[in-house]
Design an enzyme around this catalytic site. Structure first.
Site, PDB file in Angstrom:
ATOM      1  N   GLY A 139       1.005  -1.451   0.173  1.00 35.04           N
ATOM      2  CA  GLY A 139       0.600  -0.505   0.024  1.00 35.04           C
ATOM      3  C   GLY A 139       1.023   1.024   0.137  1.00 35.04           C
ATOM      4  O   GLY A 139       2.109   1.261  -0.453  1.00 35.04           O
ATOM      5  N   CYS A 140       0.668   2.311   0.933  1.00 31.03           N
ATOM      6  CA  CYS A 140       0.946   3.191   1.386  1.00 31.03           C
ATOM      7  C   CYS A 140       2.604   3.193   1.228  1.00 31.03           C
ATOM      8  O   CYS A 140       3.168   2.364   1.869  1.00 31.03           O
ATOM      9  CB  CYS A 140       0.657   4.017   2.114  1.00 31.03           C
ATOM     10  N   PHE A 141       3.626   3.633   0.483  1.00 29.69           N
ATOM     11  CA  PHE A 141       4.898   3.616   0.300  1.00 29.69           C
ATOM     12  C   PHE A 141       5.967   4.246   1.573  1.00 29.69           C
ATOM     13  O   PHE A 141       6.951   3.784   2.656  1.00 29.69           O
ATOM     14  CB  PHE A 141       6.239   3.129  -0.667  1.00 29.69           C
ATOM     15  N   TYR A 185      -2.506  11.264   8.801  1.00 26.11           N
ATOM     16  CA  TYR A 185      -2.882   9.998   7.918  1.00 26.11           C
ATOM     17  C   TYR A 185      -2.763   8.871   7.936  1.00 26.11           C
ATOM     18  O   TYR A 185      -3.846   8.291   7.485  1.00 26.11           O
ATOM     19  CB  TYR A 185      -1.539  10.498   6.589  1.00 26.11           C
TER      20      TYR A 185
END
Length: 277
Positions: free
Chosen positions: A40-42, A187
């Protein structure tokens, strides 16, 4: 697949050989090895490996995909996954152990992306450079399924594939969790990553793979690539513990501007008439 705007995208808009593939857009030390995974989000994958996985020298955000374009960017990377290239010291850890950490940092049942991020770029995948690594990845997956009989193997959405060329992401993505701790913490919490990982793997197992004290490791040791038991070493960058920001930086700026404007309006309405009188 149509990509849905994620919280990570909004923040950016507002704040704007086993040593690896020889064509990779990143060079590791000759004595080290590398591992590639899409979680997912790096940003979050970087933190997971650099802070908590033993023997990790560097985790680099980037793009990789068998059908991806050359020289991809954040705004133009069709056919690519968001990935991290994990540079590790084989005398301090092993490929197998890093695969175990990779699985504990993804939602294996999410076939639409990962957590709050949806779209093909965010799909989970673990890559292998040769048949030996492929066997290790499949072995770890098999062990996970064997110890969880309630899981349906057909519902596990983690792709295991041959390692493509790695392209390093833009510099503002690198070490994002260190350079922008407030934004990153906000986030990650808003995205529900930690909560979902605990739900999937259980709180105890989650903490075993996210513990700077290494309390779940017997004698605080791991086995390296040669099968030798060594002291586990984590967080080589000495990054501070994660902070869950109350709001992203751009929101703080907006609130501050509104507050300043409100104070100015109050002064104009009430202070000036009093001065004139």
């Amino acid at each position: 697949m149509k990509t849905i705007h994620s919280l990570a995208t909004i923040f950016l808009l507002l704040s704007s050989n086993t040593n690896g593939n020889k064509n990779d857009d990143y060079t590791i030390s000759p004595n080290n090895k590398s591992f590639l995974a899409a979680l997912g989000c790096f940003w979050c994958a970087e933190q997971a490996f650099e802070q908590y996985a033993p023997g990790v020298i560097e985790a680099v955000s980037g793009y990789a995909g068998p059908n991806g374009n050359s020289n991809p960017t954040y705004r133009n990377h069709p056919g690519h996954y968001e990935v991290v290239l994990v540079e590790y010291d084989p005398t301090l850890t092993s490929f197998e152990l890093l695969v175990e950490y990779a699985f504990r940092n993804l939602d294996p049942f999410d076939a639409r992306g990962q957590f709050c991020d949806e779209g093909s770029s965010y799909l989970p995948a673990i890559f292998y450079a040769n048949e030996e690594e492929r066997s290790v990845v499949e072995g770890v997956r098999g062990e996970i399924l064997a110890t969880r009989p309630s899981w349906d193997a057909s519902s596990v959405a983690v792709t295991i594939m041959e390692r493509p060329t790695f392209w390093k992401a833009e510099e503002y993505h690198q070490n994002y969790y260190i350079k922008n701790p407030g934004d990153y913490g906000y986030y990650k919490k808003a995205c529900g990553r930690t909560a979902r990982l605990k739900e999937v793997w259980g709180e105890e197992e989650y903490y075993c793979y996210h513990d700077l004290e290494l309390s779940c490791l017997v004698n605080g040791t791991v086995f390296n690539e040669e099968g030798v038991e060594v002291d586990a070493v984590v967080n080589l960058k000495n990054a501070p513990e994660e902070v869950a920001g109350l709001m992203p930086q751009w929101a703080i700026w907006v609130v501050s501007l509104v507050a300043i404007s409100l104070v100015g309006w109050v002064c104009c309405c009430y202070c000036l008439p009093n001065v004139k009188s």
